[in-house]
Design an enzyme around this catalytic site. Structure first.
Site, PDB file in Angstrom:
ATOM      1  CB  SER A 143     -26.524  38.455 136.155  1.00 23.20           C
ATOM      2  OG  SER A 143     -26.760  38.973 137.334  1.00 23.20           O
ATOM      3  CG  ASP A 352     -24.949  64.068 141.716  1.00 21.13           C
ATOM      4  OD1 ASP A 352     -24.626  63.030 142.064  1.00 21.13           O
ATOM      5  OD2 ASP A 352     -24.516  64.930 141.370  1.00 21.13           O
ATOM      6  CG  HIS A 405     -28.561  34.668 139.363  1.00 22.14           C
ATOM      7  ND1 HIS A 405     -29.491  35.573 138.687  1.00 22.14           N
ATOM      8  CD2 HIS A 405     -27.270  35.165 138.971  1.00 22.14           C
ATOM      9  CE1 HIS A 405     -28.554  36.630 138.416  1.00 22.14           C
ATOM     10  NE2 HIS A 405     -27.412  36.487 138.383  1.00 22.14           N
TER      11      HIS A 405
END
Length: 429
Positions: A143, A352, A405
């Protein structure tokens, strides 16, 4: 040796490393990073190569093994395994409201900005130098750990012999908005599957939602249980054997008493066990930032949700669970997140964030990479994973619908064995 611990079929040793908080300021503040080394008893004195495991998340400590099983069993046949508690998790200078209480909100946000994959990989490189010098090691990421693998390939491929990824190939360029546009669709499909499997679940959950709207109900950790909080249980339905606990909990949610219908105390206790937001705050604080490259997330999941009105519950419409999404109201409703609310908003507004990936550099990757891509994955969009797989040099993948998953948790020995075979040229995609 005296520091060796013994589990069932595993010998373990603890490692603690003092590393810079900010790798751009190596002489500044330090944090502790913990790793647990595993070796098969018969190989305790053998000079085996290392396989470093990067946990999913972000914000979760590495697995705590109880015995030699699953993917660890396969790995220990030829590696020493290093289970890394990524910075801020487990025993690695853990982050929570108490550990950050001495900082104001801006200082908290500044501190937390050093806990993304770029810093995790720089930690790993310093640890490699301390443990094995110039020797290379192998890595495995599940993951979010797969995101870390891609970052490792991008930043420090010279340290790697080979790499493995399960359920975690990120897009190299797509924004958080694009990620959530795709994963909301995945969540819709998983809801359809869940309610088809359990035909009375819709009636059970709608009855509970109506009760919550009419009554003040508090879960075991003290928070008021709201409908939107109830929807968060959907993070479990994207896992193999994850939907069953949700359904069985709904079955027991409401009980009849002498005073009428009430919420079962058992439900209120077990509900907390299925959500990790109070105990693992990095997930809520930094989850969206794992997609950010020189842009702010601006609470992407919350904004994108408005284009999927089905998730905004109304009594005359079907109830839907949400998925792996983080919302700003977490920091108003979850007790252990409330003290970090202002820092969370500062991080959501941060524009940023450094770049994570250089597509040109990854296109020229020489490190062998084998990846398992799960076609039905609710959390990592298959099409984006395939898109990236085509952009990364020397990456071979196994595309399968057999697993959800959490496949490595359910059948890890087989999955890792297959990936090792792919990297060794024994199996092709």
């Amino acid at each position: 040796m005296s520091d060796l611990q013994r589990l069932a079929g595993i010998h373990c040793r603890k490692h603690f490393f003092s590393l810079p908080l900010d790798h751009q300021a190596p002489d500044g503040e330090c944090i502790t990073v913990f790793a647990r080394e595993l070796v098969a008893p018969e190989h305790t004195d053998s000079n085996l190569p290392y396989l470093v495991y990067f946990q999913g998340g972000p914000g979760f400590g590495a697995i705590r093994p109880a015995a030699n099983g699953g993917w660890i069993k396969r790995a220990l046949q030829e590696y020493r395994v290093l289970l890394l508690d990524q910075r801020g998790t487990g025993l690695s200078s853990p982050i929570n409201y108490a550990s950050l209480a001495h900082l104001d909100s801006q200082a908290q946000a500044d501190y937390l900005s050093h806990f993304r994959a770029d810093s995790i990989i720089q930690d790993a490189e310093l640890i490699r130098a301390q443990l094995i010098g110039d020797e290379k090691w192998s890595i495995l990421g599940q993951s979010f750990g797969g995101f870390c693998v891609l970052k490792y390939l991008n930043d420090a491929p010279h340290g790697l012999h080979e790499a493995y990824i399960t359920g975690g190939i990120p897009s190299l360029t797509r924004s958080a908005d694009e990620v959530y546009q795709a994963t909301y669709k995945r969540a819709l499909a998983k809801n359809q599957d869940f309610f088809a499997r359990f035909p009375d679940a819709q009636a059970l959950v709608k009855r509970l939602a109506a009760y919550l709207q009419q009554n003040e109900v508090r879960i075991a950790t003290g928070e008021r249980l709201t409908v939107e909080m109830l929807q968060l249980l959907g993070i479990n339905i994207g896992m193999e054997q994850g939907g069953e606990p949700v359904y069985y909990l709904l079955e027991q949610a409401l009980i009849e008493t002498a005073k009428g219908t009430q919420v079962n105390p058992l439900f209120l206790a077990h509900f907390c066990q299925l959500l990790d937001f109070n105990t693992n705050p990095i997930f809520a604080l930094l989850h969206e930032s794992i997609y950010c490259q020189q842009e702010a997330s601006s609470w992407a999941a919350h904004r994108v949700r408005q284009t999927y009105e089905k998730f905004n519950y109304q009594a005359d419409k079907p109830f839907l669970f949400t998925g792996e999404m983080v919302y700003p109201w977490f920091f108003d409703q979850f007790t252990n997140l409330k003290p970090l609310k202002h820092a969370a908003h500062l991080l959501a507004d941060k524009a940023d964030w450094p770049m994570l990936y250089d597509p040109a550099k990854l296109a020229d990757n020489q490190v062998p990479v084998a990846a398992a891509i799960y076609s039905e994955d609710m959390f990592v969009e298959m099409n984006y994973s395939l898109e990236t797989a085509a952009q990364v040099g020397n990456l071979k993948y196994w595309l399968t619908s057999e697993y959800e998953h959490n496949g490595i948790r359910m059948d890890g020995e087989h999955i890792l064995d297959r990936l090792i075979g792919i990297n060794r040229g024994e199996r092709l995609r």
